[in-house]
Design an enzyme around this catalytic site. Structure first.
Site, PDB file in Angstrom:
ATOM      1  CG  ASP A 137      16.583  64.401  72.254  1.00 19.37           C
ATOM      2  OD1 ASP A 137      17.303  65.387  72.472  1.00 19.37           O
ATOM      3  OD2 ASP A 137      17.021  63.226  72.212  1.00 19.37           O
ATOM      4  CG  MET A 138      10.430  68.537  68.846  1.00 18.81           C
ATOM      5  SD  MET A 138       9.169  68.418  70.141  1.00 18.81           S
ATOM      6  CE  MET A 138       9.277  70.035  70.890  1.00 18.81           C
ATOM      7  NE  ARG A 187      19.847  69.685  71.891  1.00 18.40           N
ATOM      8  CZ  ARG A 187      19.557  68.448  72.315  1.00 18.40           C
ATOM      9  NH1 ARG A 187      18.722  67.681  71.637  1.00 18.40           N
ATOM     10  NH2 ARG A 187      20.093  67.997  73.429  1.00 18.40           N
ATOM     11  CB  THR A 229      23.648  73.972  63.247  1.00 17.66           C
ATOM     12  OG1 THR A 229      23.755  73.776  61.833  1.00 17.66           O
ATOM     13  CG2 THR A 229      24.432  75.208  63.648  1.00 17.66           C
ATOM     14  CG  HIS A 230      26.901  69.180  62.464  1.00 16.27           C
ATOM     15  ND1 HIS A 230      25.645  68.632  62.415  1.00 16.27           N
ATOM     16  CD2 HIS A 230      27.492  68.652  63.564  1.00 16.27           C
ATOM     17  CE1 HIS A 230      25.468  67.816  63.433  1.00 16.27           C
ATOM     18  NE2 HIS A 230      26.569  67.811  64.153  1.00 16.27           N
TER      19      HIS A 230
HETATM   20  P1  FDA Z   1      22.772  70.363  57.535  1.00 20.06           P
HETATM   21  O1  FDA Z   1      22.164  69.015  57.548  1.00 20.06           O
HETATM   22  O2  FDA Z   1      22.290  71.343  56.518  1.00 20.06           O
HETATM   23  O3  FDA Z   1      24.323  70.188  57.400  1.00 20.06           O
HETATM   24  C1  FDA Z   1      25.221  71.282  57.310  1.00 20.06           C
HETATM   25  C2  FDA Z   1      26.639  70.727  57.201  1.00 20.06           C
HETATM   26  O4  FDA Z   1      26.987  70.035  58.385  1.00 20.06           O
HETATM   27  C3  FDA Z   1      26.816  69.696  56.103  1.00 20.06           C
HETATM   28  O5  FDA Z   1      27.093  70.305  54.871  1.00 20.06           O
HETATM   29  C4  FDA Z   1      27.966  68.888  56.649  1.00 20.06           C
HETATM   30  O6  FDA Z   1      29.167  69.567  56.443  1.00 20.06           O
HETATM   31  C5  FDA Z   1      27.689  68.840  58.118  1.00 20.06           C
HETATM   32  N1  FDA Z   1      26.832  67.682  58.485  1.00 20.06           N
HETATM   33  C6  FDA Z   1      25.530  67.730  58.827  1.00 20.06           C
HETATM   34  N2  FDA Z   1      25.051  66.500  59.149  1.00 20.06           N
HETATM   35  C7  FDA Z   1      26.069  65.672  58.972  1.00 20.06           C
HETATM   36  C8  FDA Z   1      26.191  64.274  59.146  1.00 20.06           C
HETATM   37  N3  FDA Z   1      25.165  63.498  59.526  1.00 20.06           N
HETATM   38  N4  FDA Z   1      27.396  63.719  58.866  1.00 20.06           N
HETATM   39  C9  FDA Z   1      28.440  64.488  58.482  1.00 20.06           C
HETATM   40  N5  FDA Z   1      28.370  65.830  58.308  1.00 20.06           N
HETATM   41  C10 FDA Z   1      27.227  66.404  58.556  1.00 20.06           C
HETATM   42  N6  FDA Z   1      16.873  66.776  65.436  1.00 20.06           N
HETATM   43  C11 FDA Z   1      15.586  66.663  65.857  1.00 20.06           C
HETATM   44  O7  FDA Z   1      14.676  66.569  65.033  1.00 20.06           O
HETATM   45  N7  FDA Z   1      15.309  66.630  67.192  1.00 20.06           N
HETATM   46  C12 FDA Z   1      16.282  66.763  68.131  1.00 20.06           C
HETATM   47  O8  FDA Z   1      15.975  66.740  69.341  1.00 20.06           O
HETATM   48  C13 FDA Z   1      17.615  66.911  67.703  1.00 20.06           C
HETATM   49  N8  FDA Z   1      18.633  67.032  68.587  1.00 20.06           N
HETATM   50  C14 FDA Z   1      19.893  67.365  68.118  1.00 20.06           C
HETATM   51  C15 FDA Z   1      20.923  67.643  69.015  1.00 20.06           C
HETATM   52  C16 FDA Z   1      22.144  68.059  68.552  1.00 20.06           C
HETATM   53  C17 FDA Z   1      23.206  68.404  69.527  1.00 20.06           C
HETATM   54  C18 FDA Z   1      22.389  68.178  67.151  1.00 20.06           C
HETATM   55  C19 FDA Z   1      23.694  68.670  66.612  1.00 20.06           C
HETATM   56  C20 FDA Z   1      21.412  67.840  66.259  1.00 20.06           C
HETATM   57  C21 FDA Z   1      20.165  67.417  66.730  1.00 20.06           C
HETATM   58  N9  FDA Z   1      19.159  67.072  65.842  1.00 20.06           N
HETATM   59  C22 FDA Z   1      17.879  66.911  66.309  1.00 20.06           C
HETATM   60  C23 FDA Z   1      19.484  66.823  64.417  1.00 20.06           C
HETATM   61  C24 FDA Z   1      19.307  68.068  63.579  1.00 20.06           C
HETATM   62  O9  FDA Z   1      17.934  68.381  63.494  1.00 20.06           O
HETATM   63  C25 FDA Z   1      19.861  67.881  62.153  1.00 20.06           C
HETATM   64  O10 FDA Z   1      19.229  66.799  61.559  1.00 20.06           O
HETATM   65  C26 FDA Z   1      21.354  67.678  62.105  1.00 20.06           C
HETATM   66  O11 FDA Z   1      22.007  68.438  63.068  1.00 20.06           O
HETATM   67  C27 FDA Z   1      21.882  68.122  60.739  1.00 20.06           C
HETATM   68  O12 FDA Z   1      21.588  69.455  60.508  1.00 20.06           O
HETATM   69  P2  FDA Z   1      22.684  70.632  60.433  1.00 20.06           P
HETATM   70  O13 FDA Z   1      22.165  71.785  61.196  1.00 20.06           O
HETATM   71  O14 FDA Z   1      23.994  70.145  60.859  1.00 20.06           O
HETATM   72  O15 FDA Z   1      22.641  71.112  58.918  1.00 20.06           O
END
Ligand code: FDA
Length: 311
Positions: A137-138, A187, A229-230
């Site tokens: 992880d980062m 990732r 990403t979500h």
């Molecule tokens: P964004 O936050 O813009 O959300 C886009 C949409 O996704 C939202 O509108 C909502 O619909 C949905 N969504 C997002 N987060 C949600 C939540 N918490 N609850 C409900 N719905 C949500 N970060 C890091 O700094 N180091 C790391 O090593 C990792 N590792 C990692 C692994 C994996 C598998 C994932 C999916 C994420 C990470 N992250 C991470 C976290 C990442 O950096 C980020 O904070 C979250 O994934 C949220 O960002 P989104 O890309 O989802 O976009």
């Protein structure tokens, strides 16, 4: 803005004590965390795998301040990998593990980087015996150079050791160019931490643009991209770009967090895509929970509603 304020507030000792002492916190935690024990993690992993998903398991914890604790965290991963192998869950990489460098010693005042490197090497060796992989992880921006150095050094022995790039950092496209090589597992996520103005991108639109740019670099390259990403728009762009460059399902994967957009995870998997769920377990869930609450106002509202309805 709200996210930054929440992340800053969560660092206060008083806020931490308040959240930990609140009985309903546990209900909220269970939405994002599979449980406290390795057995809980294995049960959740088995369930997700039976639904056609892949899993990466994170033993919660960060900022270890004691070398013995760093060793204990690595030992927990090694025990977990043994159990994954015995239950066949790690076969063909269906379940792997994700490790935070500070949980295995990176932040120790003496020989932190060396300790983290040795512990990650031990975990990577156990993963290889179990037929699976490790992704490192980062964490916050002060840890990036050391983390990338550890991964680069260990890849000589463990070529499939994965790492993470966060698109909220100005440097990330360059890091992706460096890492987009044959055999590398990267990732890409937006990033869950804060960084000062000159280092990080403050604006969400810029972070998203940077994500799209990094994703194109990785999908164009010969490595194995893991698009975490979500975000519905970015997921769509990943699909289109993958099709454009002729990436077969299985030559890249989508990743999402446990408990977040499970319907979308199922939809993508049903379409034949490889989807991996990041599944955290353990009792040290505070930092992880706060980052999930800070990410999305609706999650915070859910937490506050639970608080206000408590008997
Ligand atoms: P964004 O936050 O813009 O959300 C886009 C949409 O996704 C939202 O509108 C909502 O619909 C949905 N969504 C997002 N987060 C949600 C939540 N918490 N609850 C409900 N719905 C949500 N970060 C890091 O700094 N180091 C790391 O090593 C990792 N590792 C990692 C692994 C994996 C598998 C994932 C999916 C994420 C990470 N992250 C991470 C976290 C990442 O950096 C980020 O904070 C979250 O994934 C949220 O960002 P989104 O890309 O989802 O976009």
């Amino acid at each position: 803005m709200l996210r930054q304020a929440l992340l800053a507030l969560s660092a206060s000792k008083k806020t931490r004590e308040l959240i930990l002492a609140t009985p309903v916190t546990r209900d909220v935690v269970s939405r994002f965390v599979a449980g406290e024990t390795a057995a809980d993690a294995l049960a959740a992993t088995e369930r997700l795998i039976s639904q056609g998903l892949h899993v990466t398991i994170d033993f919660l914890g960060e900022d270890t301040v004691d070398p013995d604790q760093a060793t204990a965290v690595a030992d927990e991963y090694i025990g977990l990998l043994r159990r994954l192998s015995e239950t066949d869950l790690s076969a063909r990489g269906r379940a792997e593990v994700s490790v935070k460098p500070t949980a295995v010693g990176l932040g120790l005042p003496d020989h932190g980087e060396k300790t983290a490197r040795e512990n990650i090497a031990r975990i990577a060796a156990a993963a290889r015996n179990a037929g699976t992989t490790v992704t490192v992880d980062m964490e916050d921006h002060t840890r990036i150079d050391a983390t990338l150095r550890i991964v680069s050094e260990l890849r000589a022995d463990f070529p499939d050791l994965g790492c993470v790039i966060q698109s909220y950092l100005r440097r990330s496209a360059d890091d992706c160019l460096d890492l987009a090589e044959a055999g590398s597992r990267v990732r890409l996520c937006k990033g869950a931490y804060r960084a000062p103005e000159g280092i990080g991108l403050a604006n969400k639109a810029d972070v998203d643009l940077s994500y799209a740019r990094c994703m194109r670099i990785l999908l164009d390259g010969p490595g194995y991209p893991m698009l975490a990403t979500h975000d519905p728009r970015l997921i769509q762009i990943v699909g289109s770009k993958a099709q454009l460059v002729g990436r077969e399902p299985g030559s890249f994967e989508y990743q999402m967090l446990y408990g977040i957009r499970p319907d979308e995870q199922a939809r993508l998997a049903a379409e034949g895509a490889q989807v991996r769920v990041y599944l955290p377990y353990g009792s040290d869930w505070y930092g992880y929970l706060v980052r999930r609450l800070a990410e999305r106002p609706a999650n915070l509202a859910f937490f506050l509603r639970a608080l206000s309805s408590r008997k």
